[in-house]
Scaffold this active site. Sequence first.
Site, PDB file in Angstrom:
ATOM      1  N   ASP A 203      -5.037   5.368  39.488  1.00 54.20           N
ATOM      2  CA  ASP A 203      -4.493   5.619  38.161  1.00 54.20           C
ATOM      3  C   ASP A 203      -5.110   4.640  37.156  1.00 54.20           C
ATOM      4  OD1 ASP A 203      -2.298   6.949  36.534  1.00 54.20           O
ATOM      5  OD2 ASP A 203      -1.700   4.854  36.302  1.00 54.20           O
ATOM      6  N   GLU A 259     -14.902   0.311  55.088  1.00 58.62           N
ATOM      7  CA  GLU A 259     -14.451  -0.142  56.410  1.00 58.62           C
ATOM      8  C   GLU A 259     -13.701   0.958  57.154  1.00 58.62           C
ATOM      9  OE1 GLU A 259     -12.268  -3.787  56.620  1.00 58.62           O
ATOM     10  OE2 GLU A 259     -13.335  -4.655  54.908  1.00 58.62           O
TER      11      GLU A 259
END
Length: 536
Positions: A203, A259
């Site tokens: 956001d 990751e």
Amino acid sequence: MSKAAGDWWKGAVTYQVYPRSFQDSNGDGVGDLPGITARLPYLAGLGVDVVWLSPVFRSPMKDMGYDVSDYIDIDPVFGTLADFDTLIATAHDLGLKVIIDQVISHSSDQHPFFTESRASRDNPRADWYVWVDPDHDGTPPTNWLSVFGGPGWTWDGRRRQFYMHNFLTSQPDFNYHNPEVQDWALSVLRFWLERGVDGFRFDTVNYYFHDRKLRDNPADWRDLADPPDNPYDMQDHLFDKNRPENLAWLGRIRALLDEYGAASVGEVGDTHRAIQMMGDYTAPGRLHQCYSFEMFGRNFTPGYFRDRIEAFFTGAPQGWPMWAFANHDVPRQVTRWLPYAVDQDSLAKLAGALLLSFEGSICLWEGEELGQTDTELSFEELTDPQGIAFWPAPVGRDNTRTPMVWDASANGGFTTGTPWLPVKAPQLARNVAAQEGAHGSVLESYRAMLAFRRAEAGLRAGKTTFLTAPDPVLAFLRGDLLCLFNLGREAVRLRLDGEGHQTGPSQGLGLTPGIVRLDGNGFGFLRITGGGPGLS
């Protein structure tokens, strides 16, 4: 060891679920996680790839969950962490990815960090939010404004300083110049990645940093003949957001996502440079994709769409956009573009086909696949602070957030209780059950178009070449596929450079040798043989 997200996100179609309004499972009138889980087969059957959940974290709900008081727990109105885990597992079993909103530019003023930060100027989190001394006359240090009206600064009597808030006074901004804040935000992301989410929608992704020199924003350079509904739009926001320090922070986010093989999409909110920032923010090593409000306006012309798509891919050949026509913050697309409609259903099907043909990733707003329109609400029915503050301006938040309509029963099958926003007759008429399996319905048109996009390599990954066509026709090639859209209400005839062969969904399309006819709001997809790329 780092693992890239692969390319599952590239060209994918995301469906935004507004949890309060999707499905209520317990009769309290508010949608919840078990309700969403029960409806996931519908989304899998629709043919989307990804589900985006608007915020479900603990919150006082002053901004309907975009004011978070606990970033690593579920608000009881939506369910529990166990309910969340069940949703993720069910979605994955259905072949759906799940991304969740992260509202980390600001928190609720009820977050424990803000309670600690405001207590004194020398506590461990004193510098976690943006605090400044007043000017000598007691006024805020800058002219920065809040998106929701009034100044972007509020006085706090405990610290005897102003704190910054881009939105409600109860939504104080984090200070991202503090590395501890960045480290904490990454720990929040890691928490949800460990629970199996496939990525995040960030956001207000261009709001993280403010200008440390506290310089005033200049006035908007456009010639605004009349004041806009919101004075916020009278400034060029150079210093309260859009800061260059943001790029390195996005790089830290990307390193974490890599990751886990997770993906990201950022919401860029800016009046002047949104397309440029979409490109900057999706450069290699930053976010995977970004969207902006560029296609959320009332303009429905070929040049408008062409300019924005060309501007992105010309300016950011290594970036990636996500295109959307609507979301939880703006009026629905059929409502906005009704002046261009032959009828509402024709416009809804045209808009769906158009969006799903664009190069980039796509985001669909809940209910658009039904041809839904905004709900007319009285002032007394509003819950949205922005709608209340700017009444009667058509800010289009509560009006677009009313519950999903599943059938023609009371409250549209959304709840057995009293819905948090009303379900009214015009919306009730456009329900899932009535359109399911109905030839020519908006829902079935979306399903066909989603299946076509998934099957057509050109629509998923082909480059765009725009063709010259008379207004109001938008014509372009995606690979070898000719895509034609009549954005007007009158029929048009186009001469083909070769022989046209229809493929995929269409509306109001007629073919004769060397000629294609498109009725008002018509569209179609052709392959051309015996000639050049398409139109002559």
